[in-house]
Design a protein around this motif. Structure first.
Motif, PDB file in Angstrom:
ATOM      1  N   TRP A  58       0.841  -1.186   0.000  1.00 57.13           N
ATOM      2  CA  TRP A  58       0.000   0.000   0.000  1.00 57.13           C
ATOM      3  C   TRP A  58       0.886   1.249   0.000  1.00 57.13           C
ATOM      4  O   TRP A  58       2.077   1.178   0.267  1.00 57.13           O
ATOM      5  N   THR A  59       0.290   2.372  -0.337  1.00 60.68           N
ATOM      6  CA  THR A  59       1.006   3.646  -0.371  1.00 60.68           C
ATOM      7  C   THR A  59       0.275   4.634   0.520  1.00 60.68           C
ATOM      8  O   THR A  59      -0.933   4.821   0.373  1.00 60.68           O
ATOM      9  N   PRO A  60       0.979   5.282   1.439  1.00 61.55           N
ATOM     10  CA  PRO A  60       0.313   6.213   2.351  1.00 61.55           C
ATOM     11  C   PRO A  60      -0.153   7.488   1.655  1.00 61.55           C
ATOM     12  O   PRO A  60       0.464   7.946   0.694  1.00 61.55           O
ATOM     13  N   ILE A  61      -1.245   8.035   2.168  1.00 61.12           N
ATOM     14  CA  ILE A  61      -1.746   9.331   1.716  1.00 61.12           C
ATOM     15  C   ILE A  61      -1.870  10.245   2.930  1.00 61.12           C
ATOM     16  O   ILE A  61      -2.001   9.779   4.058  1.00 61.12           O
ATOM     17  N   ASP A  62      -1.850  11.548   2.659  1.00 64.22           N
ATOM     18  CA  ASP A  62      -1.994  12.492   3.759  1.00 64.22           C
ATOM     19  C   ASP A  62      -3.468  12.788   4.011  1.00 64.22           C
ATOM     20  O   ASP A  62      -4.351  12.216   3.368  1.00 64.22           O
ATOM     21  N   ALA A  63      -3.745  13.688   4.939  1.00 63.65           N
ATOM     22  CA  ALA A  63      -5.124  13.993   5.337  1.00 63.65           C
ATOM     23  C   ALA A  63      -5.947  14.588   4.192  1.00 63.65           C
ATOM     24  O   ALA A  63      -7.170  14.511   4.205  1.00 63.65           O
ATOM     25  N   GLN A  64      -5.275  15.158   3.171  1.00 61.06           N
ATOM     26  CA  GLN A  64      -5.986  15.714   2.010  1.00 61.06           C
ATOM     27  C   GLN A  64      -6.180  14.696   0.892  1.00 61.06           C
ATOM     28  O   GLN A  64      -6.690  15.024  -0.169  1.00 61.06           O
ATOM     29  N   GLY A  65      -5.766  13.460   1.125  1.00 57.68           N
ATOM     30  CA  GLY A  65      -5.931  12.403   0.127  1.00 57.68           C
ATOM     31  C   GLY A  65      -4.834  12.371  -0.921  1.00 57.68           C
ATOM     32  O   GLY A  65      -4.970  11.700  -1.940  1.00 57.68           O
ATOM     33  N   GLN A  66      -3.727  13.052  -0.680  1.00 56.49           N
ATOM     34  CA  GLN A  66      -2.608  13.103  -1.620  1.00 56.49           C
ATOM     35  C   GLN A  66      -1.456  12.239  -1.120  1.00 56.49           C
ATOM     36  O   GLN A  66      -1.221  12.145   0.088  1.00 56.49           O
ATOM     37  N   VAL A  67      -0.723  11.652  -2.062  1.00 56.35           N
ATOM     38  CA  VAL A  67       0.493  10.927  -1.706  1.00 56.35           C
ATOM     39  C   VAL A  67       1.595  11.978  -1.548  1.00 56.35           C
ATOM     40  O   VAL A  67       1.851  12.746  -2.474  1.00 56.35           O
ATOM     41  N   PRO A  68       2.238  12.045  -0.395  1.00 58.67           N
ATOM     42  CA  PRO A  68       3.307  13.022  -0.195  1.00 58.67           C
ATOM     43  C   PRO A  68       4.432  12.849  -1.228  1.00 58.67           C
ATOM     44  O   PRO A  68       4.753  11.731  -1.629  1.00 58.67           O
ATOM     45  N   GLU A  69       5.037  13.963  -1.629  1.00 60.98           N
ATOM     46  CA  GLU A  69       6.076  13.925  -2.654  1.00 60.98           C
ATOM     47  C   GLU A  69       7.239  13.015  -2.272  1.00 60.98           C
ATOM     48  O   GLU A  69       7.757  12.275  -3.107  1.00 60.98           O
ATOM     49  N   ALA A  70       7.653  13.036  -1.011  1.00 60.97           N
ATOM     50  CA  ALA A  70       8.762  12.172  -0.581  1.00 60.97           C
ATOM     51  C   ALA A  70       8.397  10.692  -0.697  1.00 60.97           C
ATOM     52  O   ALA A  70       9.241   9.869  -1.032  1.00 60.97           O
ATOM     53  N   VAL A  71       7.136  10.360  -0.446  1.00 60.87           N
ATOM     54  CA  VAL A  71       6.671   8.971  -0.592  1.00 60.87           C
ATOM     55  C   VAL A  71       6.665   8.590  -2.075  1.00 60.87           C
ATOM     56  O   VAL A  71       7.102   7.498  -2.444  1.00 60.87           O
ATOM     57  N   LEU A  72       6.181   9.491  -2.931  1.00 61.62           N
ATOM     58  CA  LEU A  72       6.204   9.236  -4.382  1.00 61.62           C
ATOM     59  C   LEU A  72       7.623   8.981  -4.863  1.00 61.62           C
ATOM     60  O   LEU A  72       7.868   8.043  -5.633  1.00 61.62           O
ATOM     61  N   ALA A  73       8.547   9.815  -4.422  1.00 59.19           N
ATOM     62  CA  ALA A  73       9.939   9.657  -4.829  1.00 59.19           C
ATOM     63  C   ALA A  73      10.486   8.313  -4.379  1.00 59.19           C
ATOM     64  O   ALA A  73      11.177   7.630  -5.143  1.00 59.19           O
ATOM     65  N   GLU A  74      10.183   7.920  -3.160  1.00 60.17           N
ATOM     66  CA  GLU A  74      10.646   6.633  -2.653  1.00 60.17           C
ATOM     67  C   GLU A  74      10.023   5.488  -3.442  1.00 60.17           C
ATOM     68  O   GLU A  74      10.705   4.529  -3.813  1.00 60.17           O
ATOM     69  N   ARG A  75       8.734   5.566  -3.719  1.00 58.26           N
ATOM     70  CA  ARG A  75       8.039   4.522  -4.482  1.00 58.26           C
ATOM     71  C   ARG A  75       8.624   4.414  -5.886  1.00 58.26           C
ATOM     72  O   ARG A  75       8.789   3.324  -6.425  1.00 58.26           O
ATOM     73  N   GLU A  76       8.974   5.570  -6.495  1.00 57.51           N
ATOM     74  CA  GLU A  76       9.524   5.595  -7.857  1.00 57.51           C
ATOM     75  C   GLU A  76      11.011   5.271  -7.890  1.00 57.51           C
ATOM     76  O   GLU A  76      11.577   5.081  -8.959  1.00 57.51           O
TER      77      GLU A  76
END
Length: 87
Positions: free
Chosen positions: A60-78
Protein backbone atom coordinates in the motif's frame (compact mmCIF):
# COMPACT_ATOMS: atom_id res chain seq x y z
CA UNK A 1 23.98 -14.40 7.27
CA UNK A 2 20.67 -14.03 5.54
CA UNK A 3 18.01 -11.32 5.51
CA UNK A 4 15.75 -13.60 7.57
CA UNK A 5 18.39 -13.85 10.31
CA UNK A 6 17.53 -11.15 12.90
CA UNK A 7 21.23 -10.73 13.76
CA UNK A 8 22.06 -9.90 10.15
CA UNK A 9 22.91 -6.27 9.36
CA UNK A 10 20.93 -6.79 6.14
CA UNK A 11 17.65 -7.51 7.92
CA UNK A 12 15.20 -4.94 9.25
CA UNK A 13 15.08 -5.24 13.03
CA UNK A 14 11.29 -5.53 12.94
CA UNK A 15 8.26 -5.13 10.71
CA UNK A 16 6.58 -1.76 10.22
CA UNK A 17 4.27 -0.52 12.97
CA UNK A 18 0.59 -0.23 12.13
CA UNK A 19 -2.02 1.66 14.15
CA UNK A 20 -5.66 2.71 13.55
CA UNK A 21 -5.91 5.76 11.29
CA UNK A 22 -6.98 9.05 12.86
CA UNK A 23 -7.63 10.73 9.46
CA UNK A 24 -5.10 13.49 10.17
CA UNK A 25 -2.19 11.81 8.41
CA UNK A 26 1.14 13.57 7.93
CA UNK A 27 3.72 11.16 6.46
CA UNK A 28 7.41 12.01 6.84
CA UNK A 29 10.72 10.16 6.61
CA UNK A 30 11.90 9.08 10.05
CA UNK A 31 15.59 9.24 9.18
CA UNK A 32 15.86 5.46 9.65
CA UNK A 33 16.93 3.22 6.78
CA UNK A 34 16.44 -0.53 6.74
CA UNK A 35 18.59 -2.86 4.69
CA UNK A 36 17.33 -6.17 3.34
CA UNK A 37 19.10 -8.52 0.97
CA UNK A 38 16.52 -8.01 -1.80
CA UNK A 39 15.92 -4.30 -1.14
CA UNK A 40 18.71 -2.00 -0.08
CA UNK A 41 18.18 1.35 1.55
CA UNK A 42 14.51 1.15 2.55
CA UNK A 43 13.73 4.60 3.93
CA UNK A 44 11.24 4.37 6.79
CA UNK A 45 8.31 6.81 6.78
CA UNK A 46 5.94 7.37 9.69
CA UNK A 47 2.60 9.08 10.17
CA UNK A 48 3.05 11.79 12.78
CA UNK A 49 -0.59 11.40 13.84
CA UNK A 50 -0.97 7.66 14.54
CA UNK A 51 2.64 6.42 14.40
CA UNK A 52 2.12 3.87 11.61
CA UNK A 53 5.17 3.20 9.46
CA UNK A 54 5.75 2.51 5.76
CA UNK A 55 8.60 1.31 3.53
CA UNK A 56 8.42 1.02 -0.28
CA UNK A 57 8.10 -2.78 -0.18
CA UNK A 58 4.67 -2.49 1.47
CA UNK A 59 1.73 -3.30 -0.84
CA UNK A 60 0.00 0.00 0.00
CA UNK A 61 1.01 3.65 -0.37
CA UNK A 62 0.31 6.21 2.35
CA UNK A 63 -1.75 9.33 1.72
CA UNK A 64 -1.99 12.49 3.76
CA UNK A 65 -5.12 13.99 5.34
CA UNK A 66 -5.99 15.71 2.01
CA UNK A 67 -5.93 12.40 0.13
CA UNK A 68 -2.61 13.10 -1.62
CA UNK A 69 0.49 10.93 -1.71
CA UNK A 70 3.31 13.02 -0.20
CA UNK A 71 6.08 13.93 -2.65
CA UNK A 72 8.76 12.17 -0.58
CA UNK A 73 6.67 8.97 -0.59
CA UNK A 74 6.20 9.24 -4.38
CA UNK A 75 9.94 9.66 -4.83
CA UNK A 76 10.65 6.63 -2.65
CA UNK A 77 8.04 4.52 -4.48
CA UNK A 78 9.52 5.60 -7.86
CA UNK A 79 13.07 4.97 -6.68
CA UNK A 80 14.16 8.59 -7.12
CA UNK A 81 15.64 10.89 -4.54
CA UNK A 82 13.82 14.21 -4.21
CA UNK A 83 15.27 15.05 -0.84
CA UNK A 84 16.73 18.57 -0.57
CA UNK A 85 20.46 18.60 -1.08
CA UNK A 86 22.62 19.88 1.75
CA UNK A 87 24.85 22.97 1.48
Amino acid sequence: MTASDPSSPLAPARSVSSWPCQSVCVWRPTGDTWHAQEHEDLRVFACSACGSEWVRTESWTPIDAQGQVPEAVLAEREGTDRRPKGP
